[in-house]
Write a protein that holds these residues in place. Sequence first.
Motif, short mmCIF file in Angstrom:
data_model
loop_
_atom_site.label_atom_id
_atom_site.label_comp_id
_atom_site.label_asym_id
_atom_site.label_seq_id
_atom_site.Cartn_x
_atom_site.Cartn_y
_atom_site.Cartn_z
N HIS A 49 44.15 50.72 38.02
CA HIS A 49 44.62 49.58 37.22
C HIS A 49 46.14 49.43 37.30
O HIS A 49 46.68 48.37 36.97
N GLN A 58 46.49 41.09 38.17
CA GLN A 58 45.51 42.16 37.90
C GLN A 58 44.08 41.63 38.05
O GLN A 58 43.31 41.61 37.08
N TRP A 60 41.34 42.61 39.32
CA TRP A 60 40.22 43.52 39.54
C TRP A 60 39.35 43.72 38.30
O TRP A 60 39.77 43.58 37.17
N ASN A 61 38.10 44.07 38.57
CA ASN A 61 37.18 44.67 37.61
C ASN A 61 36.53 45.87 38.28
O ASN A 61 36.47 45.94 39.52
N ILE A 63 33.01 48.07 38.25
CA ILE A 63 31.63 48.25 37.82
C ILE A 63 31.25 49.70 38.10
O ILE A 63 31.20 50.12 39.27
N ILE A 114 34.43 47.58 43.08
CA ILE A 114 35.67 46.95 42.67
C ILE A 114 35.63 45.50 43.12
O ILE A 114 35.34 45.21 44.29
N THR A 115 35.90 44.59 42.20
CA THR A 115 35.78 43.16 42.47
C THR A 115 37.10 42.45 42.25
O THR A 115 38.03 43.00 41.67
N CYS A 116 37.16 41.20 42.70
CA CYS A 116 38.36 40.38 42.54
C CYS A 116 38.00 39.06 41.86
O CYS A 116 37.15 38.32 42.35
N ASP A 117 38.65 38.80 40.72
CA ASP A 117 38.50 37.52 40.03
C ASP A 117 39.66 36.64 40.45
O ASP A 117 40.78 36.76 39.95
N ARG A 120 41.64 34.47 37.72
CA ARG A 120 42.11 35.11 36.49
C ARG A 120 43.41 34.52 35.97
O ARG A 120 43.63 34.45 34.77
N CYS A 139 43.65 43.89 45.24
CA CYS A 139 42.50 44.72 44.87
C CYS A 139 42.33 45.88 45.83
O CYS A 139 41.89 46.97 45.43
N ILE A 178 33.18 35.60 41.71
CA ILE A 178 33.81 36.92 41.79
C ILE A 178 33.55 37.50 43.19
O ILE A 178 32.43 37.45 43.69
#
Length: 221
Positions: A49, A58, A60-61, A63, A114-117, A120, A139, A178
């Motif tokens: 992060h 930022q 990223w998420n 899961i 790891i994903t990219c929004d 955002r 990301c 996403i």
Amino acid sequence: MAEEKDDAFTPAERDALYKAIFSRRDVRGQFRPDPVPDEVLTRILLAAHHAPSVGFMQPWNFIVITDQEVKSRIHADFTRATEEAAAMFEGERRSLYSRLKLEGIREAPINLCITCDRERSGPVVLGRTHMPAMDLYSCVCAVQNLWLAARAEGLGVGWVSILHEDALRDALGIPERIVPIAYLCLGHVTHFEATPELESKGWRKRLPLEDLVFRDRWQGE
């Protein structure tokens, strides 16, 4: 003698950073079933992060996947995808590909996606105005931070890229807007290989650095 700044690395700290970089490996077949403590996983995710991101968006998420049924769905798609990939190579290359272990999906105690929004920060992002892929690259920086932090914690990471994106989205419920960036396997390992496995198995050799560095302008073919 000039005073050492508080933000300067000591020689030992500097050496530890380079040790993590040079001993990082893409782990496939050495995972142990031991659970990863929550506090360790949190430290690793916090390192991810703190990766640089364009416009500080930022995007990223993370899961975190521990459910064996979900892992089995992902592994089933990997099996289909790797059969398709094997057919793209010929001769000894195909034979070698078929002998390589290219994932640790079911063996690793934790899988991470790891994903990219990309939405955002809204449609206009500082630093992405002329290079629109910068959020995706951000990301990838998070992936590298996570990988190095995991190595410092004594954990192995394997990046599984032989997957169908639609199947990954379906298995993890990822919305269409996403972008999945990386599917990673994470856990304690029996050992870290001395050299990258694809190098030791004869797939590729590391290129000499001097062949890759240009001065002032492109000098390749």
